[in-house]
Design an enzyme around this catalytic site. Structure first.
Site, mmCIF file in Angstrom:
data_model
loop_
_atom_site.group_PDB
_atom_site.id
_atom_site.type_symbol
_atom_site.label_atom_id
_atom_site.label_comp_id
_atom_site.label_asym_id
_atom_site.label_seq_id
_atom_site.Cartn_x
_atom_site.Cartn_y
_atom_site.Cartn_z
ATOM 1 C CE1 TYR A 22 9.637 -58.178 1.551
ATOM 2 C CE2 TYR A 22 11.745 -59.178 1.078
ATOM 3 C CZ TYR A 22 10.898 -58.541 1.956
ATOM 4 O OH TYR A 22 11.323 -58.272 3.231
ATOM 5 C CB ILE A 48 8.115 -74.416 4.250
ATOM 6 C CG1 ILE A 48 9.570 -74.907 4.202
ATOM 7 C CG2 ILE A 48 7.974 -73.073 4.921
ATOM 8 C CD1 ILE A 48 10.467 -74.077 3.294
ATOM 9 C CG ASN A 95 11.640 -58.739 8.194
ATOM 10 O OD1 ASN A 95 12.544 -58.692 9.021
ATOM 11 N ND2 ASN A 95 10.374 -58.920 8.542
ATOM 12 N N GLY A 97 3.536 -63.813 5.643
ATOM 13 C CA GLY A 97 3.816 -64.907 4.732
ATOM 14 C C GLY A 97 4.570 -66.053 5.383
ATOM 15 C CB VAL A 98 7.403 -68.111 4.047
ATOM 16 C CG1 VAL A 98 8.425 -69.085 4.598
ATOM 17 C CG2 VAL A 98 6.713 -68.697 2.836
ATOM 18 C CG ASP A 99 9.789 -63.726 8.470
ATOM 19 O OD1 ASP A 99 10.357 -64.524 9.245
ATOM 20 O OD2 ASP A 99 10.011 -62.506 8.487
ATOM 21 C CB SER A 139 11.912 -62.415 -3.598
ATOM 22 O OG SER A 139 12.840 -61.937 -2.667
ATOM 23 C CB THR A 140 7.640 -65.436 -5.817
ATOM 24 O OG1 THR A 140 7.342 -66.474 -4.885
ATOM 25 C CG2 THR A 140 8.928 -65.736 -6.569
ATOM 26 N N GLY A 141 6.308 -63.542 -3.184
ATOM 27 C CA GLY A 141 5.049 -63.150 -2.549
ATOM 28 C C GLY A 141 4.991 -61.643 -2.402
#
Length: 174
Positions: free
Chosen positions: A123, A13, A26, A34-36, A119-121
């Protein structure tokens, strides 16, 4: 037709050239894994500096910043719910992430938005449950905001993309 305004792609992304990418952040908005973490690393220190001025973000809400060194002009940060077995309003909070991100995009006149699988990683929100919620929320958001031209679900792997494609094919147009 809404269906033609939603796409699913595998990829990274932070590399997308769109008006806004959505960051699965977060509550502090100060970076993470992760993505963040990938978005913060790619955007450079200016993103962290701007995020420090925002005062965080509640779960289910969204904030916008500039994209800095990203191809995307903006980053919309949203905080997804941590999965607790479905007993803590997780479905509604996840839906709100997508809804609020599209509201923020509309408020800023943005036309193209890319979402990760929120949220699927780390979290642990179950993918098979999250994808239909995401697709339904985006369909409703696009129906209410015809000036948003395209939403892309950018999936890190083939199995995630398959779940979003299944949800997209299995949900009637809004």
């Amino acid at each position: 037709m809404i269906r033609n305004r939603i796409d699913v792609a595998e990829g990274d992304i932070p590399r997308l050239d769109v008006d806004a990418i959505v960051n699965a952040a977060n509550e502090s908005l100060l970076g993470g894994g992760g993505v963040d973490g990938a978005i913060h690393r790619a955007a450079g220190p200016g993103l962290l500096d701007e995020c420090r001025t925002l005062g965080g973000c509640a779960t289910g809400d969204a904030r916008i910043t500039a994209g800095y060194r990203l191809p995307a002009r903006h980053v919309i940060h949203t905080v997804g719910p941590v999965w607790s077995g479905g007993t803590r309003n997780e479905d509604a909070l996840l839906r709100s992430c997508y809804t609020r991100a599209l509201e923020v995009a509309a408020e800023h006149g943005l036309k193209t938005v890319a979402f990760p699988s929120i949220s699927t990683g780390a979290y642990r929100f179950p993918l098979a449950r999250a994808a239909p919620i995401a697709v339904a929320a985006v369909r409703a958001g696009l129906a209410a905001r015809p000036h948003i031209e395209e939403v892309t679900f950018v999936c890190f792997s083939a199995d995630i993309a398959a779940a979003y494609r299944a949800a997209l094919g299995g949900t009637p147009d809004a």
